[in-house]
Scaffold this motif. Structure first.
Motif, PDB file in Angstrom:
ATOM      1  N   ASN A  53      33.726  35.369  36.638  1.00 13.13           N
ATOM      2  CA  ASN A  53      32.997  36.282  37.741  1.00 13.13           C
ATOM      3  C   ASN A  53      34.111  36.526  38.828  1.00 13.13           C
ATOM      4  O   ASN A  53      34.188  37.547  39.410  1.00 13.13           O
ATOM      5  CB  ASN A  53      31.992  35.297  38.340  1.00 13.13           C
ATOM      6  CG  ASN A  53      31.190  36.117  39.206  1.00 13.13           C
ATOM      7  OD1 ASN A  53      30.589  37.075  39.154  1.00 13.13           O
ATOM      8  ND2 ASN A  53      30.991  35.387  40.638  1.00 13.13           N
ATOM      9  N   THR A  54      34.905  35.674  39.104  1.00 12.29           N
ATOM     10  CA  THR A  54      35.968  35.885  40.357  1.00 12.29           C
ATOM     11  C   THR A  54      37.005  37.118  39.836  1.00 12.29           C
ATOM     12  O   THR A  54      37.195  37.906  40.502  1.00 12.29           O
ATOM     13  CB  THR A  54      36.920  34.700  40.292  1.00 12.29           C
ATOM     14  OG1 THR A  54      36.078  33.669  40.842  1.00 12.29           O
ATOM     15  CG2 THR A  54      38.013  34.921  41.449  1.00 12.29           C
ATOM     16  N   ASN A  55      37.314  36.731  38.474  1.00 13.57           N
ATOM     17  CA  ASN A  55      38.192  38.004  38.072  1.00 13.57           C
ATOM     18  C   ASN A  55      37.595  39.321  37.899  1.00 13.57           C
ATOM     19  O   ASN A  55      38.131  40.453  38.223  1.00 13.57           O
ATOM     20  CB  ASN A  55      38.674  37.608  36.352  1.00 13.57           C
ATOM     21  CG  ASN A  55      39.449  36.561  36.750  1.00 13.57           C
ATOM     22  OD1 ASN A  55      40.180  36.321  37.424  1.00 13.57           O
ATOM     23  ND2 ASN A  55      39.657  35.712  35.324  1.00 13.57           N
ATOM     24  N   THR A  56      35.976  39.201  37.574  1.00 13.84           N
ATOM     25  CA  THR A  56      35.354  40.471  37.784  1.00 13.84           C
ATOM     26  C   THR A  56      35.208  41.037  38.982  1.00 13.84           C
ATOM     27  O   THR A  56      35.434  42.385  39.382  1.00 13.84           O
ATOM     28  CB  THR A  56      33.808  40.180  37.112  1.00 13.84           C
ATOM     29  OG1 THR A  56      33.931  39.961  35.851  1.00 13.84           O
ATOM     30  CG2 THR A  56      33.072  41.459  37.093  1.00 13.84           C
TER      31      THR A  56
ATOM     32  N   LYS B 256      37.075  44.557  40.172  1.00 17.27           N
ATOM     33  CA  LYS B 256      36.053  45.773  40.682  1.00 17.27           C
ATOM     34  C   LYS B 256      36.721  45.906  42.180  1.00 17.27           C
ATOM     35  O   LYS B 256      36.527  47.282  42.196  1.00 17.27           O
ATOM     36  CB  LYS B 256      34.531  45.078  40.840  1.00 17.27           C
ATOM     37  CG  LYS B 256      33.709  45.953  41.326  1.00 17.27           C
ATOM     38  CD  LYS B 256      32.298  45.537  41.268  1.00 17.27           C
ATOM     39  CE  LYS B 256      32.058  44.338  42.207  1.00 17.27           C
ATOM     40  NZ  LYS B 256      30.629  43.856  42.319  1.00 17.27           N
ATOM     41  N   ASN B 257      37.009  45.221  42.791  1.00 19.37           N
ATOM     42  CA  ASN B 257      37.678  45.497  44.378  1.00 19.37           C
ATOM     43  C   ASN B 257      38.975  46.241  43.962  1.00 19.37           C
ATOM     44  O   ASN B 257      39.192  47.219  44.814  1.00 19.37           O
ATOM     45  CB  ASN B 257      37.724  44.394  45.021  1.00 19.37           C
ATOM     46  CG  ASN B 257      36.565  43.423  45.231  1.00 19.37           C
ATOM     47  OD1 ASN B 257      35.455  44.255  45.692  1.00 19.37           O
ATOM     48  ND2 ASN B 257      36.591  42.389  45.741  1.00 19.37           N
ATOM     49  N   MET B 258      39.724  45.824  43.160  1.00 21.27           N
ATOM     50  CA  MET B 258      40.948  46.773  42.609  1.00 21.27           C
ATOM     51  C   MET B 258      40.922  48.053  42.329  1.00 21.27           C
ATOM     52  O   MET B 258      41.519  49.054  42.729  1.00 21.27           O
ATOM     53  CB  MET B 258      41.760  46.211  42.022  1.00 21.27           C
ATOM     54  CG  MET B 258      42.535  44.550  42.307  1.00 21.27           C
ATOM     55  SD  MET B 258      43.331  43.687  41.176  1.00 21.27           S
ATOM     56  CE  MET B 258      44.677  44.757  40.849  1.00 21.27           C
ATOM     57  N   GLY B 259      39.618  47.947  41.675  1.00 17.72           N
ATOM     58  CA  GLY B 259      39.307  49.336  41.222  1.00 17.72           C
ATOM     59  C   GLY B 259      38.668  50.622  42.334  1.00 17.72           C
ATOM     60  O   GLY B 259      39.036  51.726  42.469  1.00 17.72           O
ATOM     61  N   PHE B 260      38.120  49.688  43.168  1.00 17.28           N
ATOM     62  CA  PHE B 260      37.365  50.510  44.537  1.00 17.28           C
ATOM     63  C   PHE B 260      38.782  50.752  45.159  1.00 17.28           C
ATOM     64  O   PHE B 260      38.761  52.013  45.510  1.00 17.28           O
ATOM     65  CB  PHE B 260      36.743  49.714  45.037  1.00 17.28           C
ATOM     66  CG  PHE B 260      36.108  50.314  46.358  1.00 17.28           C
ATOM     67  CD1 PHE B 260      34.980  51.122  46.269  1.00 17.28           C
ATOM     68  CD2 PHE B 260      36.541  50.047  47.553  1.00 17.28           C
ATOM     69  CE1 PHE B 260      34.418  51.773  47.364  1.00 17.28           C
ATOM     70  CE2 PHE B 260      36.029  50.459  48.749  1.00 17.28           C
ATOM     71  CZ  PHE B 260      34.884  51.318  48.691  1.00 17.28           C
ATOM     72  N   ALA B 261      39.606  50.054  45.721  1.00 22.31           N
ATOM     73  CA  ALA B 261      40.945  50.378  46.107  1.00 22.31           C
ATOM     74  C   ALA B 261      41.720  51.436  45.472  1.00 22.31           C
ATOM     75  O   ALA B 261      42.322  52.346  46.189  1.00 22.31           O
ATOM     76  CB  ALA B 261      41.747  49.121  46.395  1.00 22.31           C
ATOM     77  N   ALA B 262      41.692  51.447  44.152  1.00 26.88           N
ATOM     78  CA  ALA B 262      42.504  52.347  43.595  1.00 26.88           C
ATOM     79  C   ALA B 262      41.928  53.987  43.655  1.00 26.88           C
ATOM     80  O   ALA B 262      42.660  54.922  43.858  1.00 26.88           O
ATOM     81  CB  ALA B 262      42.646  52.040  41.854  1.00 26.88           C
ATOM     82  N   LYS B 263      40.514  53.878  43.621  1.00 30.06           N
ATOM     83  CA  LYS B 263      39.764  55.246  43.977  1.00 30.06           C
ATOM     84  C   LYS B 263      39.923  55.487  45.151  1.00 30.06           C
ATOM     85  O   LYS B 263      39.960  56.843  45.417  1.00 30.06           O
ATOM     86  CB  LYS B 263      38.390  55.017  43.382  1.00 30.06           C
ATOM     87  CG  LYS B 263      37.799  54.518  42.155  1.00 30.06           C
ATOM     88  CD  LYS B 263      36.245  54.378  42.116  1.00 30.06           C
ATOM     89  CE  LYS B 263      36.107  54.318  40.486  1.00 30.06           C
ATOM     90  NZ  LYS B 263      34.745  54.058  40.178  1.00 30.06           N
ATOM     91  N   ALA B 264      39.856  54.713  46.213  1.00 29.02           N
ATOM     92  CA  ALA B 264      40.173  55.269  47.510  1.00 29.02           C
ATOM     93  C   ALA B 264      41.802  55.661  47.498  1.00 29.02           C
ATOM     94  O   ALA B 264      41.698  56.491  48.359  1.00 29.02           O
ATOM     95  CB  ALA B 264      39.871  54.090  48.553  1.00 29.02           C
TER      96      ALA B 264
END
Length: 223
Positions: A98-101, A105-113
């Motif tokens: 769950n932590t890795n997920t 997810k946050n890394m993907g959000f930052a990559a999109k930003a």
């Protein structure tokens, strides 16, 4: 349906599985239930042990039955210990997953930003801009150097030549002072007069005599 499927309330084939948070919560509830069962079995084991000791000499049959129940409780307690270890391992694995997920997810959000931020940027334009900034900085430095440079109204003097001239002037002044000091050694001093000067009273008598001569001369001219 598997045991874990029943435990987590999972559906049949094609059913949507529980989320990691839901599974973790279920495992924690199961751990709490098994821990309470452990405490209950430990108390039962203590009671059966007391019963066996109490009836050891009086009622051998009752003592043996108590020991058998004690053995069964101990076997259940051992099984619960193993089950708790398995559940704890599974819960930790789910928590890590769950932590890795969440991290991914946050890394993907930052990559999109970041992608959105760079969407309107052209690397060539960035290079041109940085080159312009560098040129302007160099120009500003040249202007600062020019402003801070001493101004001589178009005249430039060699500082070494000025120092040499100053040394010559100082040497001439020193030589002049030495010559003046040396010249005073050869100047002859005036001789001391050999005759003594007349005393002040003698001078008074001469004046009186001169006055008498004037009076006599005036008297003769009057006659």
């Amino acid at each position: 349906m598997s045991v874990f499927g029943k435990l987590f309330g999972g559906g049949g084939k094609g059913g949507k599985g529980p989320s990691a948070q839901e599974a973790i919560q279920k495992l924690r509830e199961t751990e709490e239930m098994l821990t309470k069962k452990q405490e209950f079995l430990e108390k039962k084991i203590d009671q059966e042990l007391i019963t066996a000791k109490k009836n050891g000499t009086k009622n051998k049959r009752a003592a043996l039955q108590a020991l058998k129940r004690k053995k069964r409780y101990e076997k259940q307690l051992t099984q619960i210990d193993g089950t708790l270890s398995t559940i704890e391992f599974q819960r930790e694995a789910l928590e890590n997953a769950n932590t890795n997920t969440e991290v991914l997810k946050n890394m993907g959000f930052a990559a999109k930003a970041m992608k959105a931020a760079h969407e309107n940027m052209d690397i060539d334009k960035v290079d041109d801009l940085m080159q312009d900034i560098t040129e302007q900085q160099e120009l500003a430095q040249e202007i600062s150097d020019a402003i801070s440079k001493p101004v001589g109204f178009g005249e430039e003097f060699d500082e070494d030549e000025l120092l040499a001239e100053l040394d010559e002037l100082e040497q001439e002044e020193l030589d002049k002072n030495l010559l003046e000091i040396g010249g005073t050694e050869n100047v002859p001093l005036p001789n001391v007069p050999s005759t003594s000067l007349p005393s002040r009273p003698a001078k008074k008598e001469d004046e009186d005599e001169h006055d008498m001569e004037d009076l006599q001369r005036w008297a003769m001219e009057a006659n």
